[in-house]
Design a protein around this motif. Sequence first.
Motif, mmCIF file in Angstrom:
data_model
loop_
_atom_site.group_PDB
_atom_site.id
_atom_site.type_symbol
_atom_site.label_atom_id
_atom_site.label_comp_id
_atom_site.label_asym_id
_atom_site.label_seq_id
_atom_site.Cartn_x
_atom_site.Cartn_y
_atom_site.Cartn_z
ATOM 1 N N LEU A 27 0.843 -1.194 0.000
ATOM 2 C CA LEU A 27 0.000 0.000 0.000
ATOM 3 C C LEU A 27 0.875 1.240 0.000
ATOM 4 N N SER A 28 0.817 1.999 -1.095
ATOM 5 C CA SER A 28 1.550 3.260 -1.165
ATOM 6 C C SER A 28 0.744 4.344 -0.464
ATOM 7 N N MET A 29 1.436 5.186 0.299
ATOM 8 C CA MET A 29 0.762 6.228 1.060
ATOM 9 C C MET A 29 0.518 7.498 0.244
ATOM 10 N N ASP A 30 1.104 7.578 -0.932
ATOM 11 C CA ASP A 30 1.006 8.811 -1.719
ATOM 12 C C ASP A 30 -0.443 9.176 -2.014
ATOM 13 N N ARG A 31 -1.261 8.188 -2.248
ATOM 14 C CA ARG A 31 -2.649 8.412 -2.676
ATOM 15 C C ARG A 31 -3.507 9.066 -1.586
ATOM 16 N N PHE A 32 -3.083 8.964 -0.349
ATOM 17 C CA PHE A 32 -3.939 9.363 0.773
ATOM 18 C C PHE A 32 -3.507 10.682 1.412
ATOM 19 N N GLN A 33 -2.736 11.466 0.687
ATOM 20 C CA GLN A 33 -2.140 12.662 1.273
ATOM 21 C C GLN A 33 -3.177 13.691 1.709
ATOM 22 N N GLU A 34 -4.317 13.730 1.052
ATOM 23 C CA GLU A 34 -5.321 14.727 1.467
ATOM 24 C C GLU A 34 -5.818 14.479 2.883
ATOM 25 N N ASN A 35 -5.682 13.229 3.364
ATOM 26 C CA ASN A 35 -6.059 12.924 4.740
ATOM 27 C C ASN A 35 -4.852 12.803 5.662
ATOM 28 N N LEU A 36 -3.709 12.396 5.107
ATOM 29 C CA LEU A 36 -2.512 12.233 5.952
ATOM 30 C C LEU A 36 -1.930 13.584 6.332
ATOM 31 N N LYS A 37 -1.877 14.514 5.366
ATOM 32 C CA LYS A 37 -1.439 15.891 5.610
ATOM 33 C C LYS A 37 -0.182 15.930 6.479
ATOM 34 N N LYS A 38 -0.332 16.450 7.694
ATOM 35 C CA LYS A 38 0.809 16.685 8.583
ATOM 36 C C LYS A 38 1.204 15.440 9.361
ATOM 37 N N TYR A 39 0.418 14.373 9.280
ATOM 38 C CA TYR A 39 0.676 13.192 10.109
ATOM 39 C C TYR A 39 1.874 12.413 9.576
ATOM 40 N N THR A 40 2.715 11.965 10.493
ATOM 41 C CA THR A 40 3.924 11.233 10.088
ATOM 42 C C THR A 40 3.913 9.782 10.547
ATOM 43 N N THR A 41 3.173 9.502 11.621
ATOM 44 C CA THR A 41 3.107 8.125 12.127
ATOM 45 C C THR A 41 1.665 7.813 12.552
ATOM 46 N N GLY A 42 1.414 6.524 12.654
ATOM 47 C CA GLY A 42 0.136 6.056 13.171
ATOM 48 C C GLY A 42 0.367 4.937 14.161
ATOM 49 N N THR A 43 -0.415 4.920 15.215
ATOM 50 C CA THR A 43 -0.315 3.847 16.205
ATOM 51 C C THR A 43 -1.419 2.836 15.955
ATOM 52 N N ASP A 44 -1.021 1.592 15.725
ATOM 53 C CA ASP A 44 -1.991 0.531 15.474
ATOM 54 C C ASP A 44 -2.765 0.237 16.759
ATOM 55 N N VAL A 45 -4.074 0.355 16.706
ATOM 56 C CA VAL A 45 -4.922 0.196 17.885
ATOM 57 C C VAL A 45 -4.813 -1.202 18.479
ATOM 58 N N LEU A 46 -4.630 -2.219 17.624
ATOM 59 C CA LEU A 46 -4.613 -3.598 18.107
ATOM 60 C C LEU A 46 -3.228 -4.066 18.543
ATOM 61 N N THR A 47 -2.186 -3.649 17.823
ATOM 62 C CA THR A 47 -0.832 -4.123 18.164
ATOM 63 C C THR A 47 -0.049 -3.100 18.971
ATOM 64 N N LEU A 48 -0.529 -1.854 18.976
ATOM 65 C CA LEU A 48 0.126 -0.726 19.645
ATOM 66 C C LEU A 48 1.470 -0.371 19.020
ATOM 67 N N LYS A 49 1.741 -0.897 17.835
ATOM 68 C CA LYS A 49 2.981 -0.580 17.137
ATOM 69 C C LYS A 49 2.872 0.767 16.442
ATOM 70 N N SER A 50 3.992 1.452 16.356
ATOM 71 C CA SER A 50 4.056 2.718 15.641
ATOM 72 C C SER A 50 4.379 2.446 14.174
ATOM 73 N N ILE A 51 3.557 2.987 13.276
ATOM 74 C CA ILE A 51 3.694 2.722 11.840
ATOM 75 C C ILE A 51 4.068 4.019 11.136
ATOM 76 N N PRO A 52 5.214 4.072 10.438
ATOM 77 C CA PRO A 52 5.587 5.271 9.684
ATOM 78 C C PRO A 52 4.663 5.445 8.476
ATOM 79 N N LEU A 53 4.283 6.678 8.222
ATOM 80 C CA LEU A 53 3.339 6.943 7.137
ATOM 81 C C LEU A 53 4.018 7.540 5.909
ATOM 82 N N ASN A 54 5.327 7.623 5.943
ATOM 83 C CA ASN A 54 6.055 8.191 4.804
ATOM 84 C C ASN A 54 6.637 7.117 3.902
#
Length: 622
Positions: free
Chosen positions: A579-606
């Motif tokens: 999954l390429s993140m480029d397509r979702f930039q209108e929603n990702l905007k300033k966000y750089t990471t996401g925390t997975d609710v189930l695993t609690l892992k930090s996921i880079p969004l770049n």
Amino acid sequence: MAPHFISNHQARKRFCLLLLCLFTWVQSIAQITRIEPPFWYSDMNHADVQIMFYGKNIAQNEVSATNLIIKNVQKTENPNYLFVTIDTKNVAPGTFVFTFKNGKKSFTQNYTLKARKKDSALRKGFDSSDMVYLIMSDRFANGNPKNDSSPNLIEKADRANKDGRHGGDIEGMIQHLDYIKELGATAVWPTPLCEDNDERGSYHTYGQSDVYKIDERFGTNEEYLKLSAELHKRGMKLIKDYVTNHWGYKHWMMDDLPTYDWINQFPGFKQTNYRMTTQFDTNASAIDTKNCMDGWFVKSMPDLNQTNPLVLNYLIQNAIWWIEYADLDGFRVDTYSYADKKGIAAWTQAIMEEYPHFNIVGEAWLYSSAQIAYWQKDSKIAAIQNYNTHLPSVMDFMLQGILAEGVLNENKGEWNKGMVRIYNSLSSDFLYPNINNILIFAENHDTNRLNQFYPEFEKYRLTMMLLATLRGIPQLYYGSEIGMAGDKGQGDGDIRRDFPGGWPGDSQNAFTKAGRTPNQQKYFDLTAQLFNWRKDKNVIHTGKTTHYIPENNVYVYFRHNDQESVMVIINNSNEKQTLSMDRFQENLKKYTTGTDVLTLKSIPLNQSLTLEPLSGSILELK
């Protein structure tokens, strides 16, 4: 001796006369065998209360009241009924006396107005911040085996019969409220609990025989009040399953109807055609429309005639009485779209005027967003026909149908299959006047079990991720959270199995962690983790949805508001996906990471994400 004999004779004569007077008095008192509503409340918006007095030839009496204004006395063709309307506006709580007089004979009857609970009219119903736990009342837990059968009711307990009464009751629910809360549920919807005295199949209780009384095999009215109180102690809500369309043929009135047209007669029985589209189809014939609305659901369920003002007012008052009496937080209304259209709208409006923040969800079992949205309050579709149901919430059978048809088994990402079907469903959200106030679910007590059509844990996981993050109010069916299955093809009894551990002597108790199998615990943990996380997520409760057309059967959507954003990724492919993140930039905007609710892992969004087959992620964006 003679005077003594005369005295005894006179004494006997006086005694017989006294007995006759007493007998006559008792007969007159016994004229009233039912009063409904049994009492009312002061300071109600519905201040004109129509009291139904029932008894042998009660209509032959003139009626008056002490310290109450009688606005109307209505008699029907049946002399055993008298409908007396009183004005309770500005009347303080207390006990009032009705006098019934027929010639020289008279008798009195007390009637009570009770005080309302503080701020009762402002009660807040269930909403999109809740998760609703649906219980098949007879099949959840048997907290009191002593009430499994009743000498006053026909059908006795027979747990060996999958279609018989098994003994689940209100006390069983109360004993397991902490289990339900641990799961993340905040509202409980038990299937109907009022008396159903059918000879067989009475356990489902949709054919009620007394709508002011809890079925003795479930408990008592007082135990129902206790259930409500215990839920409220835990910050949880109680939803009553209400039936406006029909009663059971064993309802006490059926032997002595107030009016011939209290029920819809053709004359006698005619089954509905079940074609609910006739209720809004501008091309529908009048006979098809009438047969849908006025036909009986089944032969054992007489269809109530809501065009009769007495019937409609009876149903309105019964509903308001239960809300006030049991401190309810909502209704789920069975077969909502089968009732008379104008009547059911008036019923709903009257309740919502009494309780402006209450919630009612109606069952309109249709597989089209436009047809379902027609039944929600302020629908622009219904407005074309100058119609408004006033119904706050509807059930999203469109989403449920897509899930039940096996969308998660469509793993190749074809043009019109797989995740694009859910995408297309949500693309019709503009049709709903209030998209956050719809009930979303994968199954209920009338459908095939989720774990039957998706026996794989991975697909249960994807389904729960959808229910926990999509717009609306999620509803879970009891037992799904431990992997319970059930095949509707084997009959309704199979999709309404007993919860393991709910009965004394059960070999396993899945209500406890120690009693669950590892597989059951896996289901439970996932469910509890998701819905406990959801509890305080305003972004999920009321946030906007932005979704992206699925590619390679991967569906991505965002729930977002001005403060938060959550990214949901559903890979419904049998293959790994990148999954390429480029397509979702209108929603990702300033966000750089996401925390997975189930695993609690930090996921880079770049950078691109690698998605395992049949997997998903819920990312809280940072």
